[in-house]
Motif scaffolding. Structure first.
Motif, PDB file in Angstrom:
ATOM      1  N   ILE A  86       0.854  -1.184   0.000  1.00 34.43           N
ATOM      2  CA  ILE A  86       0.000   0.000   0.000  1.00 34.43           C
ATOM      3  C   ILE A  86       0.894   1.239   0.000  1.00 34.43           C
ATOM      4  O   ILE A  86       1.948   1.245   0.621  1.00 34.43           O
ATOM      5  CB  ILE A  86      -0.963  -0.008   1.212  1.00 34.43           C
ATOM      6  CG1 ILE A  86      -1.984   1.124   1.105  1.00 34.43           C
ATOM      7  CG2 ILE A  86      -0.206   0.055   2.528  1.00 34.43           C
ATOM      8  CD1 ILE A  86      -3.180   0.944   2.049  1.00 34.43           C
ATOM      9  N   ILE A  87       0.469   2.255  -0.751  1.00 35.18           N
ATOM     10  CA  ILE A  87       1.163   3.544  -0.721  1.00 35.18           C
ATOM     11  C   ILE A  87       0.227   4.550  -0.069  1.00 35.18           C
ATOM     12  O   ILE A  87      -0.961   4.612  -0.411  1.00 35.18           O
ATOM     13  CB  ILE A  87       1.530   4.060  -2.123  1.00 35.18           C
ATOM     14  CG1 ILE A  87       2.423   3.075  -2.877  1.00 35.18           C
ATOM     15  CG2 ILE A  87       2.245   5.424  -2.011  1.00 35.18           C
ATOM     16  CD1 ILE A  87       2.780   3.518  -4.290  1.00 35.18           C
ATOM     17  N   ILE A  88       0.772   5.334   0.852  1.00 39.82           N
ATOM     18  CA  ILE A  88       0.006   6.418   1.468  1.00 39.82           C
ATOM     19  C   ILE A  88       0.652   7.740   1.075  1.00 39.82           C
ATOM     20  O   ILE A  88       1.841   7.955   1.339  1.00 39.82           O
ATOM     21  CB  ILE A  88      -0.034   6.296   3.002  1.00 39.82           C
ATOM     22  CG1 ILE A  88      -0.517   4.907   3.425  1.00 39.82           C
ATOM     23  CG2 ILE A  88      -0.928   7.396   3.594  1.00 39.82           C
ATOM     24  CD1 ILE A  88      -0.378   4.633   4.918  1.00 39.82           C
ATOM     25  N   ASP A  90      -1.102  -2.638  -4.118  1.00 43.93           N
ATOM     26  CA  ASP A  90      -2.455  -3.186  -4.244  1.00 43.93           C
ATOM     27  C   ASP A  90      -3.498  -2.106  -4.008  1.00 43.93           C
ATOM     28  O   ASP A  90      -4.614  -2.190  -4.526  1.00 43.93           O
ATOM     29  CB  ASP A  90      -2.650  -4.314  -3.219  1.00 43.93           C
ATOM     30  CG  ASP A  90      -1.678  -5.451  -3.486  1.00 43.93           C
ATOM     31  OD1 ASP A  90      -1.968  -6.264  -4.371  1.00 43.93           O
ATOM     32  OD2 ASP A  90      -0.618  -5.495  -2.833  1.00 43.93           O
ATOM     33  N   VAL A  91      -3.139  -1.107  -3.212  1.00 46.51           N
ATOM     34  CA  VAL A  91      -4.047  -0.018  -2.845  1.00 46.51           C
ATOM     35  C   VAL A  91      -3.234   1.263  -2.664  1.00 46.51           C
ATOM     36  O   VAL A  91      -2.078   1.207  -2.253  1.00 46.51           O
ATOM     37  CB  VAL A  91      -4.791  -0.314  -1.510  1.00 46.51           C
ATOM     38  CG1 VAL A  91      -5.770   0.802  -1.155  1.00 46.51           C
ATOM     39  CG2 VAL A  91      -5.516  -1.645  -1.546  1.00 46.51           C
ATOM     40  N   ILE A  92      -3.878   2.411  -2.956  1.00 46.57           N
ATOM     41  CA  ILE A  92      -3.264   3.724  -2.715  1.00 46.57           C
ATOM     42  C   ILE A  92      -4.213   4.547  -1.854  1.00 46.57           C
ATOM     43  O   ILE A  92      -5.414   4.616  -2.146  1.00 46.57           O
ATOM     44  CB  ILE A  92      -2.998   4.468  -4.041  1.00 46.57           C
ATOM     45  CG1 ILE A  92      -1.977   3.706  -4.880  1.00 46.57           C
ATOM     46  CG2 ILE A  92      -2.536   5.909  -3.772  1.00 46.57           C
ATOM     47  CD1 ILE A  92      -1.841   4.201  -6.307  1.00 46.57           C
ATOM     48  N   LEU A  93      -3.678   5.158  -0.800  1.00 46.05           N
ATOM     49  CA  LEU A  93      -4.423   6.144  -0.010  1.00 46.05           C
ATOM     50  C   LEU A  93      -3.920   7.517  -0.428  1.00 46.05           C
ATOM     51  O   LEU A  93      -2.717   7.774  -0.376  1.00 46.05           O
ATOM     52  CB  LEU A  93      -4.167   5.952   1.487  1.00 46.05           C
ATOM     53  CG  LEU A  93      -4.921   4.833   2.186  1.00 46.05           C
ATOM     54  CD1 LEU A  93      -4.380   4.647   3.595  1.00 46.05           C
ATOM     55  CD2 LEU A  93      -6.405   5.131   2.251  1.00 46.05           C
ATOM     56  N   MET A  94      -4.830   8.378  -0.862  1.00 45.59           N
ATOM     57  CA  MET A  94      -4.458   9.677  -1.411  1.00 45.59           C
ATOM     58  C   MET A  94      -5.117  10.816  -0.643  1.00 45.59           C
ATOM     59  O   MET A  94      -6.347  10.899  -0.582  1.00 45.59           O
ATOM     60  CB  MET A  94      -4.900   9.738  -2.881  1.00 45.59           C
ATOM     61  CG  MET A  94      -4.610  11.063  -3.571  1.00 45.59           C
ATOM     62  SD  MET A  94      -2.844  11.378  -3.789  1.00 45.59           S
ATOM     63  CE  MET A  94      -2.455  10.134  -5.039  1.00 45.59           C
ATOM     64  N   LEU A 142      -1.452   1.597 -14.605  1.00 45.22           N
ATOM     65  CA  LEU A 142      -1.713   1.877 -13.191  1.00 45.22           C
ATOM     66  C   LEU A 142      -3.186   2.125 -12.881  1.00 45.22           C
ATOM     67  O   LEU A 142      -3.570   2.140 -11.714  1.00 45.22           O
ATOM     68  CB  LEU A 142      -0.914   3.114 -12.750  1.00 45.22           C
ATOM     69  CG  LEU A 142       0.595   3.051 -12.985  1.00 45.22           C
ATOM     70  CD1 LEU A 142       1.237   4.372 -12.603  1.00 45.22           C
ATOM     71  CD2 LEU A 142       1.232   1.890 -12.249  1.00 45.22           C
ATOM     72  N   LYS A 143      -4.004   2.302 -13.899  1.00 51.89           N
ATOM     73  CA  LYS A 143      -5.379   2.761 -13.658  1.00 51.89           C
ATOM     74  C   LYS A 143      -6.246   1.779 -12.883  1.00 51.89           C
ATOM     75  O   LYS A 143      -7.228   2.172 -12.264  1.00 51.89           O
ATOM     76  CB  LYS A 143      -6.058   3.139 -14.976  1.00 51.89           C
ATOM     77  CG  LYS A 143      -6.327   1.971 -15.905  1.00 51.89           C
ATOM     78  CD  LYS A 143      -7.000   2.465 -17.170  1.00 51.89           C
ATOM     79  CE  LYS A 143      -7.406   1.310 -18.059  1.00 51.89           C
ATOM     80  NZ  LYS A 143      -7.984   1.791 -19.316  1.00 51.89           N
ATOM     81  N   ALA A 144      -5.869   0.489 -12.856  1.00 53.66           N
ATOM     82  CA  ALA A 144      -6.674  -0.504 -12.137  1.00 53.66           C
ATOM     83  C   ALA A 144      -6.381  -0.534 -10.627  1.00 53.66           C
ATOM     84  O   ALA A 144      -7.123  -1.153  -9.873  1.00 53.66           O
ATOM     85  CB  ALA A 144      -6.441  -1.888 -12.732  1.00 53.66           C
ATOM     86  N   ILE A 145      -5.319   0.146 -10.198  1.00 55.94           N
ATOM     87  CA  ILE A 145      -4.991   0.159  -8.766  1.00 55.94           C
ATOM     88  C   ILE A 145      -6.019   1.019  -8.044  1.00 55.94           C
ATOM     89  O   ILE A 145      -6.195   2.188  -8.381  1.00 55.94           O
ATOM     90  CB  ILE A 145      -3.572   0.720  -8.524  1.00 55.94           C
ATOM     91  CG1 ILE A 145      -2.521  -0.143  -9.234  1.00 55.94           C
ATOM     92  CG2 ILE A 145      -3.281   0.799  -7.015  1.00 55.94           C
ATOM     93  CD1 ILE A 145      -1.128   0.476  -9.254  1.00 55.94           C
ATOM     94  N   PRO A 146      -6.733   0.462  -7.059  1.00 48.37           N
ATOM     95  CA  PRO A 146      -7.757   1.266  -6.379  1.00 48.37           C
ATOM     96  C   PRO A 146      -7.158   2.389  -5.551  1.00 48.37           C
ATOM     97  O   PRO A 146      -6.177   2.190  -4.837  1.00 48.37           O
ATOM     98  CB  PRO A 146      -8.495   0.264  -5.489  1.00 48.37           C
ATOM     99  CG  PRO A 146      -7.726  -0.987  -5.508  1.00 48.37           C
ATOM    100  CD  PRO A 146      -6.688  -0.915  -6.575  1.00 48.37           C
ATOM    101  N   VAL A 147      -7.763   3.562  -5.704  1.00 46.56           N
ATOM    102  CA  VAL A 147      -7.343   4.735  -4.936  1.00 46.56           C
ATOM    103  C   VAL A 147      -8.434   5.063  -3.922  1.00 46.56           C
ATOM    104  O   VAL A 147      -9.609   5.197  -4.279  1.00 46.56           O
ATOM    105  CB  VAL A 147      -7.107   5.950  -5.858  1.00 46.56           C
ATOM    106  CG1 VAL A 147      -6.789   7.205  -5.023  1.00 46.56           C
ATOM    107  CG2 VAL A 147      -5.985   5.671  -6.855  1.00 46.56           C
TER     108      VAL A 147
END
Length: 124
Positions: free
Chosen positions: A8-10, A51-55, A77-82
């Protein structure tokens, strides 16, 4: 659900939120990457492929909407849920405008954080 190996990226410029979220998610087996700005976002996300991005909405320099749109315009990258998160009262509108899958209003409790992450993972 076994979350081992999930990344996960925050993106948030609030160090307290980054450290709290990192701690909680690492306890659950996540590999957590944090950034206090969204510069070179496509390169950064491509290098990690989370797998997930918190923005965060108010992330320097270009802001969460532009950053999320940059990701959603990228074929790889567009399929990675934000998950868009902000203390802004218009968060749902902002998340929709950005193209994020869902949103989380600040302040949030940890159950909310876990629930919203699990929701986007199930949809993948």
């Amino acid at each position: 659900m076994n979350k081992t190996g999930k990344k996960i990226i925050i993106f948030d410029d609030d160090e307290d939120i980054l450290s709290i979220c990192s701690y909680i998610l690492e306890e659950q087996g996540w590999e957590v990457f944090t950034f206090t700005n969204c510069n070179n976002i496509v390169d950064r996300v491509s290098g990690i492929l989370p797998d997930v991005i918190l923005m965060d909405n108010w992330i320097p320099d270009e802001g969460g909407i532009m950053a999320t749109q940059s990701l959603k315009m990228n074929e790889a990258l567009k399929a990675i849920p934000v998950i868009y998160f902000s203390a802004n009262s218009d968060i749902q509108l902002l998340a929709n405008h950005a193209g994020a899958e869902t949103y989380l209003a600040k302040p949030f409790d940890l159950e909310d954080l876990e629930q919203v992450i699990n929701t986007v993972l199930i949809k993948q």
